[in-house]
Write a protein that holds these residues in place. Structure first.
Motif, short mmCIF file in Angstrom:
data_model
loop_
_atom_site.label_atom_id
_atom_site.label_comp_id
_atom_site.label_asym_id
_atom_site.label_seq_id
_atom_site.Cartn_x
_atom_site.Cartn_y
_atom_site.Cartn_z
N ASP A 155 -3.42 -4.74 -1.72
CA ASP A 155 -3.02 -5.84 -1.35
C ASP A 155 -1.71 -6.08 -1.74
O ASP A 155 -1.35 -5.81 -2.75
CB ASP A 155 -4.09 -6.86 -1.20
N TRP A 168 -0.76 4.32 -1.93
CA TRP A 168 -2.25 3.93 -1.95
C TRP A 168 -3.28 4.87 -1.93
O TRP A 168 -4.14 5.21 -2.49
CB TRP A 168 -2.44 2.48 -1.27
N TYR A 225 -7.77 -3.76 -5.52
CA TYR A 225 -6.52 -4.71 -5.84
C TYR A 225 -6.87 -5.61 -7.17
O TYR A 225 -8.01 -6.12 -7.01
CB TYR A 225 -6.32 -5.53 -4.82
N ARG A 241 -0.71 -0.44 -4.01
CA ARG A 241 -1.60 -1.46 -4.41
C ARG A 241 -2.64 -1.63 -3.11
O ARG A 241 -2.03 -1.72 -1.97
CB ARG A 241 -1.13 -2.70 -4.73
N ARG A 253 0.78 -1.28 0.02
CA ARG A 253 -0.10 -0.07 0.10
C ARG A 253 0.81 1.28 -0.22
O ARG A 253 0.74 2.39 -0.73
CB ARG A 253 -0.97 -0.03 0.99
#
Length: 287
Positions: free
Chosen positions: A152, A208, A216, A150, A145
């Motif tokens: 996950d 993120w 994700y 992202r 993150r």
């Protein structure tokens, strides 16, 4: 230090949970035992078992001197009892190869039974203050993150260590704190389903969050099958019977534990193959 490491270390020093393995007097052996127990088992379940274990077997030599079945019996309801056998084997190896002292070198640690990339580095770092990247599920999620933007982490891979190494402070003591802090952050704040971004010490640095929390869409780690009705449950029932018994458990007694005879036989065969149960003339016993 880079801003992310500074923020994580400052946060961890002010908010870290008081856990047995974080106390100054905790031994390297205690750290190793705790890491075995913490694999796939929550902290609150581990602590009482850990304290009882170390009271009974305060050194590797103490554990190595008893039959492996005693380790399996003491493992009780922690789950995945093969960990108890591996820990017993590791205790024997430490006693025979290292004079009863848990080694500090990652290569020596990873050569012990049941120890992989994570546990070897965790012991070297948290017991001996060595500088290595330590990566668990929580750390991987925070890096995914905060660094990669992202939601996950992808399934575990060797690149995870390189990702953590790139973030690790150069100072040994600060690196140790950062390793622990990243795990704590993922366990308590940057959690999987409902991250507490309002309480996150690195929210302003999180890629993120800056990207607007995109979903994700990458590869996922396979979801573990439900426990109820699984072979794991049946194995657990057999193990509970073996731990409670004062003698051998007969086939007739095992037959009462589960109605599906095929699944019961498969579970028993698996326990025998794993060395968690031993067949004798009068029935089955712990190793």
């Amino acid at each position: 230090m880079p801003p992310l490491a500074t923020a994580v270390n400052d946060w961890f020093r002010s908010t870290a949970r008081d856990l047995p393995w974080r106390r100054p007097e905790f031994t390297a052996w205690g750290t190793l035992v705790s890491e075995f127990m913490l694999q796939q088992t929550p902290v609150n379940r581990v602590i009482p078992h850990l304290e009882a274990w170390l009271e009974r077997w305060p050194t590797p030599a103490d554990l190595a001197a008893v039959p492996p079945g005693e380790a399996v019996r003491a493992w009780a309801t922690l789950g995945y009892p093969r960990r108890a056998l591996w820990l017993h084997q590791a205790a024997q190896q430490i006693t025979e190869r290292h004079g009863g002292i848990v080694p500090a070198d990652v290569a020596d640690l990873i050569a012990l039974s049941g120890i992989g990339d994570y546990t070897s580095r965790a012991v070297a770092v948290f017991a001996y203050g060595e500088r290595h990247p330590v990566v668990d599920t929580n750390t991987r999620r925070v890096i995914a993150r905060a660094v990669h933007g992202r939601a996950d982490a992808a399934p575990p891979a060797k690149r995870d260590l390189a990702d953590m190494e790139a973030l690790l402070p150069t100072d040994d003591a600060e690196a140790r704190v950062f390793n622990a802090g990243m795990m704590e952050l993922g366990a308590l704040v940057c959690v999987a389903r409902t991250p507490r971004c309002d309480a996150c010490p690195i929210a302003d640095l999180c890629a993120w969050r800056a990207a607007g929390y995109p979903e994700y869409d990458g590869p996922r780690t396979p979801v573990q099958k439900k426990f109820a009705g699984s072979d794991r449950q049946v194995r657990g029932l057999i193990m509970r019977e073996l731990r409670a018994a004062h003698g051998a458990v007969t086939d007739a007694e095992i037959a009462t534990l589960w109605t599906d005879e095929v699944q019961l036989a498969r579970a028993l065969t698996g326990l025998l193959a794993d060395g968690l149960a031993v067949s004798t003339a009068s029935g089955y016993v712990l190793p």
